[in-house]
Scaffold this active site. Structure first.
Site, mmCIF file in Angstrom:
data_model
loop_
_atom_site.group_PDB
_atom_site.id
_atom_site.type_symbol
_atom_site.label_atom_id
_atom_site.label_comp_id
_atom_site.label_asym_id
_atom_site.label_seq_id
_atom_site.Cartn_x
_atom_site.Cartn_y
_atom_site.Cartn_z
ATOM 1 N N ALA A 130 21.549 -20.734 -11.443
ATOM 2 C CA ALA A 130 22.171 -19.657 -12.343
ATOM 3 C C ALA A 130 21.158 -18.553 -12.249
ATOM 4 C CB ALA A 130 22.336 -20.227 -13.846
ATOM 5 N N TYR A 131 20.087 -18.521 -12.500
ATOM 6 C CA TYR A 131 19.229 -17.574 -12.399
ATOM 7 C C TYR A 131 19.340 -16.748 -11.030
ATOM 8 C CZ TYR A 131 14.506 -15.322 -11.722
ATOM 9 O OH TYR A 131 13.460 -14.129 -11.361
ATOM 10 N N LEU A 132 19.369 -17.204 -10.007
ATOM 11 C CA LEU A 132 19.558 -16.440 -8.889
ATOM 12 C C LEU A 132 20.932 -15.718 -8.645
ATOM 13 C CD1 LEU A 132 18.322 -18.759 -6.008
ATOM 14 C CD2 LEU A 132 16.925 -16.878 -6.997
#
Length: 217
Positions: A130-132
């Site tokens: 999700a961060y990427l």
């Protein structure tokens, strides 16, 4: 130069604020927690309490009054879930860009991450994936705007002392970089308008920062 930094209490932001203040610029740090204000003042910055997850564009734009540039160095941070990766690492970056446009601030530097060019590999931790995705979405959003943007993708971040020597290029390969060197590179990018429209990866390397930025420009 008046520079407004989102994520003003982050490690990179505090180093950046000290560097800017030390050379006579006026750093302004946006923070969510008012208890962090004293730390920013000690770094030479003006603290402004503004929660980018809940503020609207009018409020944020007011904080950008008379700014020469904005830097998005915020992040949901360790321990946050996938939803906050999106609301901070993507949503807050877009909100800052909206506010910069409304306030007439053209220069925008985005601190992103290496590894966002390809979809997360199968089996990747959901929060990391999700961060990427959030960082990539923030980059894509920024590229579609009429702003003088630069995207900086640091490698693995460390708290090592700065070396003043880096590799700064479109594809740098895997590597580490100290947060202190990231801060110095951000200042050098602010000073070099020819880096507008570029996405640059940053790791340790052999080249003095000033020379690396000139070469990248």
């Amino acid at each position: 130069m008046r520079v407004v930094i989102a994520g003003g209490h982050g490690k990179i932001a505090l180093l950046l604020q000290r560097h800017l203040a030390g050379r006579g610029d006026t750093p302004v740090g946006l923070i969510r927690n008012p208890e962090q204000a004293a730390t920013l003042r000690a770094a030479g910055a003006t603290p402004v309490v503004c929660d980018l997850e809940h503020a609207d564009v009018t409020e944020v734009a007011a904080h950008l009054d008379r700014a020469d540039a904005v830097i998005f160095a915020a992040g949901a941070g360790p321990g946050s879930g996938a939803a906050r990766k999106d609301s901070v690492d993507r949503g807050a970056a877009a909100l800052l860009a909206d506010a910069a446009t409304r306030a007439g601030v053209h220069r925008y530097l985005l601190v992103s991450s290496m590894g966002v060019d390809d979809p997360p590999a199968a089996g990747t931790d959901d929060v990391w994936a999700a961060y990427l995705r959030a960082k990539r979405a923030a980059e894509d959003d920024l590229r579609g705007r009429d702003l003088a943007w630069t995207v900086l993708r640091p490698g693995q971040l460390t708290d090592d002392p700065p070396t003043g020597r880096v590799t700064l290029t479109r594809h740098a390969g895997r590597g580490a970089i100290s947060r202190a060197d990231v801060a110095h590179v951000l200042v050098a990018l602010l000073d070099e308008p020819r880096t507008t429209g570029k996405t640059l990866e940053l790791v340790d390397g052999p080249t003095p920062i000033a020379d690396a930025v000139q070469a990248a420009a």
